[in-house]
Structures are given as C-alpha cells and as structure tokens.
Design a protein around this motif. Structure first.
Motif, PDB file in Angstrom:
ATOM      1  N   LEU A 212       0.833  -1.221   0.084  1.00  0.00           N
ATOM      2  CA  LEU A 212       0.016   0.123   0.118  1.00  0.00           C
ATOM      3  C   LEU A 212       1.010   1.103   0.138  1.00  0.00           C
ATOM      4  N   PRO A 213       1.102   1.982  -1.271  1.00  0.00           N
ATOM      5  CA  PRO A 213       2.103   2.934  -1.230  1.00  0.00           C
ATOM      6  C   PRO A 213       1.642   4.213  -0.679  1.00  0.00           C
ATOM      7  N   ILE A 214       2.465   4.742   0.189  1.00  0.00           N
ATOM      8  CA  ILE A 214       2.291   6.206   0.944  1.00  0.00           C
ATOM      9  C   ILE A 214       3.304   6.968   0.487  1.00  0.00           C
ATOM     10  N   TYR A 215       3.097   8.205  -0.160  1.00  0.00           N
ATOM     11  CA  TYR A 215       3.915   9.067  -0.475  1.00  0.00           C
ATOM     12  C   TYR A 215       4.396   9.715   0.765  1.00  0.00           C
ATOM     13  N   GLY A 216       5.989  10.041   0.953  1.00  0.00           N
ATOM     14  CA  GLY A 216       6.470  10.776   2.218  1.00  0.00           C
ATOM     15  C   GLY A 216       6.146  10.125   3.383  1.00  0.00           C
ATOM     16  N   ASP A 217       5.841  11.069   4.283  1.00  0.00           N
ATOM     17  CA  ASP A 217       5.504  10.637   5.650  1.00  0.00           C
ATOM     18  C   ASP A 217       3.851  10.319   5.763  1.00  0.00           C
ATOM     19  N   THR A 285       3.403   0.566   2.927  1.00  0.00           N
ATOM     20  CA  THR A 285       4.821   0.922   2.400  1.00  0.00           C
ATOM     21  C   THR A 285       5.062   2.288   2.082  1.00  0.00           C
ATOM     22  N   PHE A 286       6.092   3.083   2.593  1.00  0.00           N
ATOM     23  CA  PHE A 286       6.373   4.293   2.469  1.00  0.00           C
ATOM     24  C   PHE A 286       7.092   4.463   1.114  1.00  0.00           C
ATOM     25  N   VAL A 287       7.001   5.319   0.340  1.00  0.00           N
ATOM     26  CA  VAL A 287       7.809   5.542  -1.069  1.00  0.00           C
ATOM     27  C   VAL A 287       8.045   7.175  -1.224  1.00  0.00           C
ATOM     28  N   GLN A 288       8.947   7.284  -1.987  1.00  0.00           N
ATOM     29  CA  GLN A 288       9.456   8.530  -2.104  1.00  0.00           C
ATOM     30  C   GLN A 288       8.522   9.637  -2.497  1.00  0.00           C
ATOM     31  N   ASP A 289       8.548  10.700  -1.945  1.00  0.00           N
ATOM     32  CA  ASP A 289       7.300  11.565  -2.044  1.00  0.00           C
ATOM     33  C   ASP A 289       7.471  12.155  -3.840  1.00  0.00           C
ATOM     34  N   ARG A 290       6.076  12.603  -3.936  1.00  0.00           N
ATOM     35  CA  ARG A 290       6.237  13.175  -5.568  1.00  0.00           C
ATOM     36  C   ARG A 290       6.606  14.485  -5.259  1.00  0.00           C
ATOM     37  N   PRO A 291       7.324  15.064  -6.377  1.00  0.00           N
ATOM     38  CA  PRO A 291       7.784  16.604  -6.677  1.00  0.00           C
ATOM     39  C   PRO A 291       6.577  17.463  -6.343  1.00  0.00           C
ATOM     40  N   GLY A 292       6.975  18.784  -5.711  1.00  0.00           N
ATOM     41  CA  GLY A 292       5.770  19.645  -5.464  1.00  0.00           C
ATOM     42  C   GLY A 292       4.383  19.241  -4.586  1.00  0.00           C
ATOM     43  N   HIS A 293       4.538  18.145  -3.815  1.00  0.00           N
ATOM     44  CA  HIS A 293       3.491  17.708  -3.051  1.00  0.00           C
ATOM     45  C   HIS A 293       2.824  18.618  -2.344  1.00  0.00           C
ATOM     46  N   ASP A 294       1.474  19.258  -2.582  1.00  0.00           N
ATOM     47  CA  ASP A 294       0.936  20.231  -1.577  1.00  0.00           C
ATOM     48  C   ASP A 294       0.505  19.160  -0.266  1.00  0.00           C
ATOM     49  N   ARG A 295       0.770  20.226   0.890  1.00  0.00           N
ATOM     50  CA  ARG A 295       0.733  19.772   2.249  1.00  0.00           C
ATOM     51  C   ARG A 295      -0.572  19.333   2.691  1.00  0.00           C
ATOM     52  N   ARG A 296      -1.456  20.635   2.515  1.00  0.00           N
ATOM     53  CA  ARG A 296      -2.701  20.355   3.078  1.00  0.00           C
ATOM     54  C   ARG A 296      -3.836  21.196   1.998  1.00  0.00           C
ATOM     55  N   TYR A 297      -4.954  20.638   2.070  1.00  0.00           N
ATOM     56  CA  TYR A 297      -6.244  21.104   1.163  1.00  0.00           C
ATOM     57  C   TYR A 297      -7.297  21.118   2.179  1.00  0.00           C
ATOM     58  N   ALA A 298      -8.130  22.208   2.065  1.00  0.00           N
ATOM     59  CA  ALA A 298      -9.251  22.364   3.193  1.00  0.00           C
ATOM     60  C   ALA A 298     -10.162  23.070   2.485  1.00  0.00           C
ATOM     61  N   ILE A 299     -11.416  22.969   2.490  1.00  0.00           N
ATOM     62  CA  ILE A 299     -12.413  23.608   1.545  1.00  0.00           C
ATOM     63  C   ILE A 299     -13.490  24.219   2.687  1.00  0.00           C
TER      64      ILE A 299
END
Length: 352
Positions: A212-217, A285-299
């Motif tokens: 189960l791939p998880i980007y970054g942390d 499974t933690f995998v390398q984060d993608r480039p420019g990954h936005d940290r938080r969205y909230a509406i």
C-alpha cells in the motif's frame, strides 16, 4: 435535455447515474473514453433511452456544434478533464490540451449555440464547470480553509491547467455574458473510481496482497467528499446557483493520508480479513514523495450552505465504509479497468 461532458469518468459517471435515478430528463453524454473513461460504469443504462452516449472530444468544435444544434440542451455540465497530478508531472501536455484548449473549444461552441437561443432560453441556460480545490495551492496546518475568494496559487501542471480553465470560464461570462457556474470541489471518493487515486488504489492493493504505497510521511491532509454528495451539490448549484458565481464543495472531513489508509485497513480487516489473520496495515509501504506535493487542502463550503442550503449527507466514516463495501461487491468492475498498461504505469510511478 442536459449535456454532460466526461460522463464516463469517475465523477461524471456517478453524476449521470445519479441524475437519471432521480429525473426523467435525458442526458447527452460526451466522453473521449481515455484510460479513465469506462462505459462499464454506465452498464445499467445500456437500454435506457434517456441516456444518449457519444464518443468524442471536447476539443472537437465541429462535433460539439453538431450535438448542440441537434439535441438543444438547456445546460452543459463540464466534467471532462485530465485529473491525476502524478500523470500531469510525467506528461503535462495532455493536461494543457484537454483542460485548457479543450475547455476553450467547449466554451466557444457553447457560446455560438447560446447566442442563437431565444431570449427566454438564453436566460434559463447554464454552463456549469466542474473544477478542483487544488487551484488554490496549499495550506499550512493553522490556515483557514479555502474560501471562494482565496487567490489562485496552483503548484502542479494539473492544478495549473484547471486554474487556467476556471479563468477562461470566468472570462466568457464577463466578456460575452455566457451564464456560467463554477464549482471547486475537494478530494472525491466512492464507487467507480479508477484505481490510480489513493483510496481505490489502497483497497485494490490490499485485496491483492500488494504493498500500500504512501508518499513521504503520509501526513498530507485532504478534505474528503463522498462522490454522491458531490453529485447532489452539483444538482443544487445547477438548479439555483447565480450565474457568474463560484461555489466550493467540501465534505468537512480533513484527514491525513496515513489516517485514511489505516481506516481502510481496519474496515477491510472487519469485512474481509486476511487469511493469515494479520491486519492489512502490515502492507503499508512508504515511498519517495512526489515533486511539489501540496501539504494540505481544506474547503470552506459555507457559501454553498448559506446561499443554496446544501450540506453533505455522509461523514467520512459512513462514506468510506460504503466505498469499501462497494469495491468488495464489484471486483469484476475493478478487474475490467486494471489493464496491462495501467499495471505498467503503477510500476513506473511507485517503483513497486
């Protein structure tokens, strides 16, 4: 009749099903049927005369003009878009072509059609453009959620292309008077979701005994919106929204990605336990984060509630359980969309 573009995709397909479940008004459904467009989603409408499907591109202005003249829709709802951030990083050109140039061609075709309508039909006509919260950029942990007045600060090729399309829609209203509506939604989840996005990918991989791939942390925060709630919000905006206005649609469900994955694992542990008795969370499974990954969205969806009386019916807990159960009950649909090319793309993207 209404014209829906991108009506064989995830959100568009759910909208078409939802619309025809509650209305006798026919739907003209235009979809290019790229990798994420799936007519199996619409299999229940195969013999339904209210559903008219046409395979085609919103960039084909001649086709658009023909369809508009022949079918005379009272509204156009534009779901058609390339929408996956990861794919936009590896191949941004398709996103510019569909989301920017395609939206321009659609607007021009609709403007030509609208100009020839009677005065009464002009006043009642609507062009509803479906967009994303990603156009607003990213938020820090303590920042207020995105309101409709938040400046546009897109950080990926995908979000930049959607921001451009939003600006085109706004300009066609202010310059030409086209009666447009724009909605910016948070992360959708639910039935018929192509398994490249987080939630369906995790469910599919869990059941297939894959990582189960998880980007970054895994601490990227998103606001999660059950797709059927999104459909009800779109219907309400189409019915009562003010032309020229933008409405944010959110689920009031901010969750870090890692928490979402653990929640899915817990539900699957209950509904379909692993043969060895371990939790599906062991597959994380933690995998390398993608480039420019936005940290938080909230509406901030208070405008939609205040002006049009809409709120989501599902909590994340109820919606995610319905979603997991749907995938367990519809493994044939999943198998139908997981082609060899899709598996190759997953291997390239996540190095798994």
């Amino acid at each position: 009749m209404i014209l829906v573009t991108g009506g064989a995709g995830f959100i568009g397909g759910n909208f078409v099903l939802d619309w025809l479940a509650g209305s006798e008004e026919p739907v003209l459904n235009l979809d290019k049927l790229t990798y994420a467009g799936n007519l199996d989603t619409l299999a229940s409408l195969k013999d339904d005369s209210r559903h008219v499907f046409v395979r085609g591109d919103i960039g084909d202005r001649e086709l658009l003009a023909h369809l508009l003249t022949e079918h005379r829709p009272r509204a156009v709802i534009n779901f058609a878009a390339e929408s996956h951030v990861d794919r936009s990083i590896s191949g941004p050109g398709e996103f510019i072509q569909t989301n920017v140039v395609g939206t321009f061609n659609l607007l021009e075709a609709v403007r030509g059609y609208w100009n020839d309508l009677t005065v009464a039909d002009k006043q009642s006509f609507r062009f509803l453009h479906i967009s994303t919260d990603e156009v607003y950029g990213t938020l820090l942990p303590g920042d207020s959620p995105f309101a409709e007045t938040h400046p546009y600060e897109p950080n990926s090729p995908y979000s930049a292309s959607k921001a451009a399309s939003d600006h085109l829609v706004r300009a066609w209203h202010h310059t030409y008077g086209l009666p447009v509506l724009t909605t910016n939604c948070s992360n959708n989840y639910g039935p018929y979701h192509f398994p490249e996005k987080l939630i369906p990918l995790v469910i599919l991989n869990a059941l297939s005994d894959k990582p189960l791939p998880i980007y970054g942390d895994g601490q990227q925060v998103r606001d999660w919106l059950y797709v059927k709630d999104h459909c009800s919000a779109i219907r309400r905006v189409l019915e009562a929204g003010t032309p020229g206005e933008t409405y944010n649609i959110g689920g009031w469900n901010e969750k870090p990605n890692l928490e979402v994955v653990h929640t899915i694992c817990s539900i699957l542990d209950e509904l379909q336990p692993r043969a060895d008795g371990k939790s599906y969370s062991a597959q994380i499974t933690f995998v390398q984060d993608r480039p420019g990954h936005d940290r938080r969205y909230a509406i901030d969806a208070r405008k939609l509630e205040r002006e049009l009386g809409w709120r989501p019916a599902e909590t994340f807990e109820t919606g995610i359980r319905k979603t997991a159960q749907w995938y367990l009950d519809n493994l044939t649909w999943i198998q139908g969309v997981t082609s060899g090319s899709y598996r190759d793309w997953l291997k390239e993207q996540y190095a798994l």
